[in-house]
Design a protein around this motif. Structure first.
Motif, PDB file in Angstrom:
ATOM      1  N   ARG A 240       0.812  -1.219   0.000  1.00  0.00           N
ATOM      2  CA  ARG A 240       0.000   0.000   0.000  1.00  0.00           C
ATOM      3  C   ARG A 240       0.847   1.272   0.000  1.00  0.00           C
ATOM      4  NH1 ARG A 240      -0.261  -2.168   5.126  1.00  0.00           N
ATOM      5  NH2 ARG A 240       0.160  -0.753   6.890  1.00  0.00           N
ATOM      6  N   GLN A 241       2.108   1.184   0.466  1.00  0.00           N
ATOM      7  CA  GLN A 241       2.959   2.365   0.513  1.00  0.00           C
ATOM      8  C   GLN A 241       3.579   2.700  -0.847  1.00  0.00           C
ATOM      9  OE1 GLN A 241       5.803   1.548   3.595  1.00  0.00           O
ATOM     10  NE2 GLN A 241       4.339   1.912   5.260  1.00  0.00           N
ATOM     11  N   ILE A 242       3.508   1.764  -1.795  1.00  0.00           N
ATOM     12  CA  ILE A 242       4.096   2.021  -3.118  1.00  0.00           C
ATOM     13  C   ILE A 242       3.006   2.147  -4.186  1.00  0.00           C
ATOM     14  CG2 ILE A 242       6.234   0.818  -2.509  1.00  0.00           C
ATOM     15  CD1 ILE A 242       5.222  -1.554  -4.208  1.00  0.00           C
ATOM     16  N   VAL A 243       1.784   2.478  -3.753  1.00  0.00           N
ATOM     17  CA  VAL A 243       0.669   2.514  -4.698  1.00  0.00           C
ATOM     18  C   VAL A 243       0.892   3.529  -5.816  1.00  0.00           C
ATOM     19  CG1 VAL A 243      -0.623   4.161  -3.290  1.00  0.00           C
ATOM     20  CG2 VAL A 243      -1.845   2.661  -4.872  1.00  0.00           C
ATOM     21  N   PHE A 244       1.612   4.613  -5.541  1.00  0.00           N
ATOM     22  CA  PHE A 244       1.851   5.621  -6.574  1.00  0.00           C
ATOM     23  C   PHE A 244       3.061   5.277  -7.446  1.00  0.00           C
ATOM     24  CE2 PHE A 244      -0.362   7.983  -3.173  1.00  0.00           C
ATOM     25  CZ  PHE A 244      -1.469   8.393  -3.906  1.00  0.00           C
ATOM     26  N   ASP A 245       3.961   4.448  -6.934  1.00  0.00           N
ATOM     27  CA  ASP A 245       5.121   4.035  -7.721  1.00  0.00           C
ATOM     28  C   ASP A 245       4.804   2.839  -8.617  1.00  0.00           C
ATOM     29  OD1 ASP A 245       7.016   5.929  -6.551  1.00  0.00           O
ATOM     30  OD2 ASP A 245       6.732   4.752  -4.719  1.00  0.00           O
ATOM     31  N   ASN A 246       4.023   1.909  -8.094  1.00  0.00           N
ATOM     32  CA  ASN A 246       3.590   0.752  -8.873  1.00  0.00           C
ATOM     33  C   ASN A 246       2.148   0.427  -8.494  1.00  0.00           C
ATOM     34  OD1 ASN A 246       3.210  -1.552 -10.334  1.00  0.00           O
ATOM     35  ND2 ASN A 246       4.773  -2.775  -9.305  1.00  0.00           N
ATOM     36  N   PRO A 247       1.170   1.090  -9.118  1.00  0.00           N
ATOM     37  CA  PRO A 247      -0.241   0.869  -8.756  1.00  0.00           C
ATOM     38  C   PRO A 247      -0.691  -0.571  -8.908  1.00  0.00           C
ATOM     39  CG  PRO A 247       0.013   2.792 -10.175  1.00  0.00           C
ATOM     40  CD  PRO A 247       1.325   2.080 -10.175  1.00  0.00           C
ATOM     41  N   ALA A 248      -0.096  -1.302  -9.847  1.00  0.00           N
ATOM     42  CA  ALA A 248      -0.521  -2.685 -10.093  1.00  0.00           C
ATOM     43  C   ALA A 248      -0.312  -3.566  -8.877  1.00  0.00           C
ATOM     44  CB  ALA A 248       0.239  -3.270 -11.284  1.00  0.00           C
ATOM     45  N   ALA A 249       0.667  -3.251  -8.041  1.00  0.00           N
ATOM     46  CA  ALA A 249       0.954  -4.070  -6.867  1.00  0.00           C
ATOM     47  C   ALA A 249      -0.200  -4.073  -5.885  1.00  0.00           C
ATOM     48  CB  ALA A 249       2.229  -3.565  -6.179  1.00  0.00           C
ATOM     49  N   VAL A 250      -1.037  -3.030  -5.920  1.00  0.00           N
ATOM     50  CA  VAL A 250      -2.193  -2.930  -5.025  1.00  0.00           C
ATOM     51  C   VAL A 250      -3.496  -3.128  -5.777  1.00  0.00           C
ATOM     52  CG1 VAL A 250      -3.449  -1.395  -3.461  1.00  0.00           C
ATOM     53  CG2 VAL A 250      -0.948  -1.387  -3.463  1.00  0.00           C
ATOM     54  N   VAL A 251      -3.590  -2.518  -6.965  1.00  0.00           N
ATOM     55  CA  VAL A 251      -4.852  -2.528  -7.710  1.00  0.00           C
ATOM     56  C   VAL A 251      -5.199  -3.933  -8.205  1.00  0.00           C
ATOM     57  CG1 VAL A 251      -6.007  -1.675  -9.779  1.00  0.00           C
ATOM     58  CG2 VAL A 251      -4.630  -0.116  -8.383  1.00  0.00           C
ATOM     59  N   VAL A 252      -4.224  -4.686  -8.700  1.00  0.00           N
ATOM     60  CA  VAL A 252      -4.511  -6.013  -9.275  1.00  0.00           C
ATOM     61  C   VAL A 252      -5.081  -6.976  -8.237  1.00  0.00           C
ATOM     62  CG1 VAL A 252      -3.479  -8.050 -10.354  1.00  0.00           C
ATOM     63  CG2 VAL A 252      -2.896  -5.767 -11.186  1.00  0.00           C
ATOM     64  N   PRO A 253      -4.432  -7.181  -7.071  1.00  0.00           N
ATOM     65  CA  PRO A 253      -5.053  -8.089  -6.084  1.00  0.00           C
ATOM     66  C   PRO A 253      -6.386  -7.567  -5.562  1.00  0.00           C
ATOM     67  CG  PRO A 253      -3.109  -7.022  -5.166  1.00  0.00           C
ATOM     68  CD  PRO A 253      -3.103  -6.732  -6.615  1.00  0.00           C
ATOM     69  N   ALA A 254      -6.529  -6.232  -5.433  1.00  0.00           N
ATOM     70  CA  ALA A 254      -7.806  -5.683  -4.960  1.00  0.00           C
ATOM     71  C   ALA A 254      -8.922  -5.971  -5.962  1.00  0.00           C
ATOM     72  CB  ALA A 254      -7.672  -4.181  -4.732  1.00  0.00           C
ATOM     73  N   ILE A 255      -8.649  -5.758  -7.246  1.00  0.00           N
ATOM     74  CA  ILE A 255      -9.659  -6.024  -8.279  1.00  0.00           C
ATOM     75  C   ILE A 255      -9.991  -7.510  -8.329  1.00  0.00           C
ATOM     76  CG2 ILE A 255     -10.042  -6.055 -10.777  1.00  0.00           C
ATOM     77  CD1 ILE A 255      -8.634  -3.394 -10.948  1.00  0.00           C
ATOM     78  N   LEU A 256      -8.987  -8.362  -8.161  1.00  0.00           N
ATOM     79  CA  LEU A 256      -9.243  -9.806  -8.186  1.00  0.00           C
ATOM     80  C   LEU A 256     -10.139 -10.230  -7.034  1.00  0.00           C
ATOM     81  CD1 LEU A 256      -5.777 -11.287  -9.227  1.00  0.00           C
ATOM     82  CD2 LEU A 256      -7.920 -11.412 -10.509  1.00  0.00           C
ATOM     83  N   ILE A 257      -9.913  -9.673  -5.851  1.00  0.00           N
ATOM     84  CA  ILE A 257     -10.780  -9.997  -4.707  1.00  0.00           C
ATOM     85  C   ILE A 257     -12.222  -9.625  -5.017  1.00  0.00           C
ATOM     86  CG2 ILE A 257     -11.308  -9.402  -2.314  1.00  0.00           C
ATOM     87  CD1 ILE A 257      -8.280  -9.031  -1.895  1.00  0.00           C
ATOM     88  N   ILE A 258     -12.421  -8.430  -5.579  1.00  0.00           N
ATOM     89  CA  ILE A 258     -13.779  -7.966  -5.894  1.00  0.00           C
ATOM     90  C   ILE A 258     -14.409  -8.819  -6.986  1.00  0.00           C
ATOM     91  CG2 ILE A 258     -15.112  -6.032  -6.803  1.00  0.00           C
ATOM     92  CD1 ILE A 258     -12.996  -4.175  -5.541  1.00  0.00           C
ATOM     93  N   LEU A 259     -13.656  -9.082  -8.059  1.00  0.00           N
ATOM     94  CA  LEU A 259     -14.203  -9.832  -9.191  1.00  0.00           C
ATOM     95  C   LEU A 259     -14.540 -11.267  -8.810  1.00  0.00           C
ATOM     96  CD1 LEU A 259     -12.013  -8.640 -12.220  1.00  0.00           C
ATOM     97  CD2 LEU A 259     -14.369  -8.004 -11.671  1.00  0.00           C
ATOM     98  N   VAL A 260     -13.643 -11.918  -8.076  1.00  0.00           N
ATOM     99  CA  VAL A 260     -13.897 -13.317  -7.693  1.00  0.00           C
ATOM    100  C   VAL A 260     -15.090 -13.400  -6.744  1.00  0.00           C
ATOM    101  CG1 VAL A 260     -12.948 -15.316  -6.485  1.00  0.00           C
ATOM    102  CG2 VAL A 260     -11.533 -14.064  -8.103  1.00  0.00           C
ATOM    103  N   ALA A 261     -15.186 -12.471  -5.787  1.00  0.00           N
ATOM    104  CA  ALA A 261     -16.330 -12.464  -4.873  1.00  0.00           C
ATOM    105  C   ALA A 261     -17.635 -12.269  -5.638  1.00  0.00           C
ATOM    106  CB  ALA A 261     -16.154 -11.375  -3.820  1.00  0.00           C
TER     107      ALA A 261
END
Length: 282
Positions: A240-261
């Motif tokens: 979460r601390q590198i969200v602006f340097d590499n958004p994919a590190a946070v956005v991809v697992p978050a989107i997967l949690i939402i999509l799979v649920a």
């Protein structure tokens, strides 16, 4: 077109596109969970020389984190951890729900009173808060979290199965079985339980989705799994601390949690409707 082809085509036409897309997504996620470790045998391997790179870097489609760990490798490898726990929670809580809910709905009286009050007591507890407190006292851990969520998810399953058994117990076929002096366990688990299977299957699917969100939340808070483990919730906490340097590190697992649920919910709703329709037709 033969007569054997017509039912398949009719079934395919009745299948909503959202359910089809959800089933495809769940199939891909399941394949990743089963074979992800073969593709990425060491997903947590650190590369300090590479360090943090953005998505699209050579050899790192989704970039890396601060320790040089490949985000795609961690995401694929974390699929197994993200799915295994919620499935165990949903199945384990439903097994408790089947046993206690069937006993409460059929036996009634003191048995029903004790089981129902136990379920009410657990339902009064805030699920995540109770899991955080108890998990913190016990030291946390993956399987400790699974056991905690099994216990905390079981009251809703108990009440759902109990309601279904109460409804079935008043039907003539149960009276006939009782007049034939069938053993009580046979009446409960051989005659009544199959007729509440629609409730059981639907609620298991829905609980998988709820458990996935709960498990990821606990992992994010450090109660489920450690940040050194390949897990979607742990990825959110660690990156979460590198969200602006590499958004994919946070956005991809978050989107997967939402999509799979959401996908599990859609497939569960559709499956429940189909089972209910088949039961009504039968």
């Amino acid at each position: 077109m033969t007569a054997l082809d017509r039912p398949f085509i009719s079934w395919r036409r009745r299948l909503p596109w959202s359910v089809t897309a959800s089933a495809v997504l769940l199939g891909v996620v399941l394949l990743a969970a089963l074979f992800g470790r073969l593709v990425y045998p060491d997903p947590m391997r650190q590369d300090i020389l590479t360090g943090l790179v953005a998505p699209g870097a050579p050899g790192h489609l989704l970039g890396t984190d601060e320790l040089g760990r490949d985000v795609l490798a961690m995401t694929v490898a974390g699929t197994g951890s993200a799915l295994l726990g919620p499935v165990c929670v949903a199945v384990g809580s439903m097994l408790i729900g089947i046993l206690l809910g069937t006993l409460a709905g059929y036996e009634r009286g003191p048995v029903d009173f004790v089981i129902s009050r136990w379920a009410d007591l657990l339902l009064a507890l805030p699920l995540l808060l109770a899991a955080i407190v108890v998990g913190g006292v016990l030291g946390g851990g993956y399987w400790v979290t699974v056991i905690l969520l099994v216990v905390l998810f079981s009251p809703s399953d108990i009440r759902i199965v109990r309601a279904g058994v109460l409804e079935q117990s008043a039907r003539p076929y149960i009276e006939a079985a009782q007049m034939l002096s069938m053993p009580r366990w046979r009446v409960m688990f051989v005659h009544i339980l199959p007729n509440v299977s629609t409730l059981v299957v639907t609620n298991v699917m829905l609980n998988v989705a709820f458990a996935l969100v709960a498990f990821s939340s606990l992992s994010f808070l450090g109660v489920g799994v450690s940040t050194d483990t390949a897990d979607w919730g742990a990825q959110l906490a660690a990156n979460r601390q590198i969200v602006f340097d590499n958004p994919a590190a946070v956005v991809v697992p978050a989107i997967l949690i939402i999509l799979v649920a959401c996908a599990v919910n859609l497939v569960g709703d559709w499956l429940g409707q189909r089972l209910a329709q088949n039961g009504t037709t039968a």
